[in-house]
Scaffold this active site. Structure first.
Site, PDB file in Angstrom:
ATOM      1  N   SER A  45       0.833  -1.193   0.000  1.00  0.00           N
ATOM      2  CA  SER A  45       0.000   0.000   0.000  1.00  0.00           C
ATOM      3  C   SER A  45       0.865   1.239   0.000  1.00  0.00           C
ATOM      4  O   SER A  45       2.003   1.215   0.475  1.00  0.00           O
ATOM      5  CB  SER A  45      -0.895   0.006   1.238  1.00  0.00           C
ATOM      6  OG  SER A  45      -0.075   0.277   2.363  1.00  0.00           O
ATOM      7  N   LYS A  46       0.290   2.305  -0.540  1.00  0.00           N
ATOM      8  CA  LYS A  46       1.106   3.508  -0.690  1.00  0.00           C
ATOM      9  C   LYS A  46       1.469   4.143   0.640  1.00  0.00           C
ATOM     10  O   LYS A  46       2.326   4.996   0.712  1.00  0.00           O
ATOM     11  CB  LYS A  46       0.415   4.504  -1.624  1.00  0.00           C
ATOM     12  CG  LYS A  46      -0.919   4.990  -1.159  1.00  0.00           C
ATOM     13  CD  LYS A  46      -1.523   5.916  -2.195  1.00  0.00           C
ATOM     14  CE  LYS A  46      -2.929   6.286  -1.741  1.00  0.00           C
ATOM     15  NZ  LYS A  46      -3.826   6.626  -2.798  1.00  0.00           N
ATOM     16  N   ARG A  47       0.822   3.723   1.710  1.00  0.00           N
ATOM     17  CA  ARG A  47       1.185   4.233   3.029  1.00  0.00           C
ATOM     18  C   ARG A  47       2.576   3.785   3.438  1.00  0.00           C
ATOM     19  O   ARG A  47       3.278   4.470   4.133  1.00  0.00           O
ATOM     20  CB  ARG A  47       0.214   3.695   4.077  1.00  0.00           C
ATOM     21  CG  ARG A  47      -0.941   4.580   4.245  1.00  0.00           C
ATOM     22  CD  ARG A  47      -1.629   4.262   5.550  1.00  0.00           C
ATOM     23  NE  ARG A  47      -2.924   4.889   5.516  1.00  0.00           N
ATOM     24  CZ  ARG A  47      -3.928   4.563   6.296  1.00  0.00           C
ATOM     25  NH1 ARG A  47      -3.766   3.593   7.167  1.00  0.00           N
ATOM     26  NH2 ARG A  47      -5.064   5.180   6.208  1.00  0.00           N
TER      27      ARG A  47
ATOM     28  N   ASN B 137       4.849   1.955   1.140  1.00  0.00           N
ATOM     29  CA  ASN B 137       5.768   1.785   0.027  1.00  0.00           C
ATOM     30  C   ASN B 137       5.247   2.594  -1.146  1.00  0.00           C
ATOM     31  O   ASN B 137       4.047   2.604  -1.358  1.00  0.00           O
ATOM     32  CB  ASN B 137       5.717   0.316  -0.439  1.00  0.00           C
ATOM     33  CG  ASN B 137       6.964  -0.448  -0.101  1.00  0.00           C
ATOM     34  OD1 ASN B 137       8.059   0.030  -0.351  1.00  0.00           O
ATOM     35  ND2 ASN B 137       6.793  -1.630   0.444  1.00  0.00           N
TER      36      ASN B 137
END
Ligand code: GLU
Length: 493
Positions: free
Chosen positions: A253-255, A257
């Site tokens: 997830s962009k949180r 990575n």
């Protein structure tokens, strides 16, 4: 055996995602290994969330990674159009077939009724889902209500008893009770098809032989199988790939990575190294070699050798592999050429020029003033955020709320960014000077620099996000619990 035809079917609703490239890679390798074709289809039936800009970014990202397609937008293979928004007539023709056979039915239930139904089902601890309310309306009533222009959708008739059995190439037989399968909407009230309907009709008409996609789609298969049966069509082979994971095993997830391909491009990874790394996600060369080219992978690919344990996308491993490419595959001249190609990207230099031109007297001043445009995450420490009126917690909040504000704004020009951040500063009750201080440090590495709004606009969301996240981490990070509290507070600001 019919020719092998695979596809990816991204929805152009955001930035090109690593997961799209990963699935594209495996589809392409499988098709080419078997002398078949790899198709790109754009699933843009969600009018509100789809955009031409997102489609353009996805196409460019795939091309950057050499994952170009044999058929798709710009490459007609006789089975187009390859954008679902251009195939409306096909869906209308096909829904008629199902309506005539009563395998699909018009449903007039409005949002209010469905919400009440859902609430009641939750209260009774039942599986939420459509209750068949409009299933048995008389033909006359249906005709009358449609005639009078009543809003309706078209749903698929799903059996309530028995189970759906299907094969997954990697997982073997999968059984799902029909009672667990909701009666899906096939055509929305705006007349456009939903994902399930358009996807199956297109996979059939485009003669897709193998549907290779992420495992999050397994639960959709019964609906698809039922559609194939309703039309009397053969099913394709289904193969659901394991999802990419963060090093802590959670879903990528962009949180945690960067997930957008744009980030990897902007921070100067070689596309061939990134593709190679994605190729090691759940798969390995028969000889165990970790470094291989796309051509090697296509030549030796075997889908059966994909392992189902969630593959971990580890940036350190990617850096190591990218470093090997730089050292082993590029000589000095080639390194110089590739570096210059990356550093002097016209879209970057063109945007930087107006910012630095007025403030320099020699070209040699440019790097000290604007070198941060060429960096990835900046190495900032908690001490860099020391400020008379802001403690570390205040800095973290400003950075996090700015990130959320920017993520929610599609408009990425400097004035829109300025307006949004000014508004946030007012809502958070900070003087703009103080509010901007942590942003300057996080984005440019210095408390005083070129305009931070311009910088954010030029850097783009991918790098801005990475820097804000890195800055928040250097300030001690935010725990999951804190994050939840802050999310609430942010909403009520
Ligand atoms: N449009 C779907 C997506 O965005 C496609 C899923 C599939 O491959 O069936 O991923």
């Amino acid at each position: 055996m019919p020719p092998v035809r695979t596809r990816i079917a991204p929805s152009p609703t955001g930035d090109p995602h690593l997961g799209t490239a990963y699935i594209a890679l495996f589809n392409r390798c499988f098709a080419h290994r078997h002398g078949g074709s790899f198709i790109l289809r754009i699933e843009d039936t969600d009018r509100e969330r789809s955009s031409a800009q997102s489609e353009d970014k996805i196409l460019k990202a795939l091309r950057w990674l050499s994952l170009d397609w044999d058929e798709g937008p710009g490459r007609d293979g006789g089975k187009g159009p390859y954008r679902q928004s251009e195939r409306s007539a096909i869906y209308s023709d096909h829904i008629r077939i199902l309506l005539e056979k009563s395998l699909a039915f018009p449903c007039f239930c409005d949002e209010k009724r469905l919400a009440e139904l859902r609430r009641e089902q939750m209260r009774l601890k039942r599986q939420p889902g459509y209750d068949g309310h409009c299933l048995n309306l008389s033909a006359d009533e249906v005709a009358r209500r449609i005639e009078s222009g009543e809003r309706h959708v078209i749903r698929l008739r799903v059996p309530r008893e028995g189970e759906c059995v299907f094969e997954d190439l990697l997982r073997g037989e999968i059984r799902i009770q029909w009672s667990q399968v909701d009666m899906p909407v096939l055509i929305k009230s705006d007349g456009l098809p939903t994902y399930h309907f358009a996807n199956v009709v297109d996979d059939h008409l485009m003669e897709v032989s193998h549907v290779i996609r992420g495992e999050e789609w397994i639960s959709s298969v019964p609906k698809h199988v039922l559609l194939y049966e309703s039309f009397g069509w053969d099913r394709p082979v289904f193969c659901h790939m394991p999802l990419l994971r963060n090093p802590d095993k959670s879903k990528l997830s962009k949180r945690r990575n960067p997930t957008s391909i744009g980030y990897y491009q902007a921070t100067g990874y070689l596309p061939e190294a990134l593709i190679n790394y994605l190729g090691t996600m759940g798969w390995s060369m028969p000889d165990g070699e970790e470094k291989f080219s796309l051509a090697d992978m296509e030549a030796r690919f075997e889908l059966e050798r994909v392992s189902l344990g969630g593959p971990i996308f580890d940036r350190e491993k990617l850096d190591w592999l990218n470093g090997r490419y730089l050292r082993e595959d590029l000589d000095d001249a080639e390194f110089a050429r590739r570096f210059a190609e990356w550093a002097f990207r016209p879209e970057l230099i063109g945007k930087m020029a107006p910012l630095v031109r007025q403030r320099t007297s020699r070209f040699s001043d440019v790097t000290s003033l604007a070198g941060y445009f060429l960096q990835g995450e900046l190495s900032v420490s908690a001490d860099d955020f020391a400020h008379k009126q802001l403690d570390q917690e205040a800095c973290r909040r400003i950075l996090l709320y700015s990130l959320w504000t920017l993520e929610a704004s599609p408009d990425w020009n400097r004035d829109a960014i300025e307006a949004r951040l000014q508004e946030l500063a007012t809502r958070m009750d900070y003087k703009i000077r103080n509010f901007l201080f942590p942003l300057f440090v996080a984005i440019t590495g210095k408390p005083v620099s070129l305009s931070v709004f311009d910088s954010i606009s030029v850097l783009g969301l991918d790098l801005t996000r990475a820097r804000l996240r890195a800055a928040i981490e250097s300030l001690g990070g935010i725990s999951g619990k804190q994050q939840k509290i802050l999310e609430k507070e942010f909403k009520t600001l």
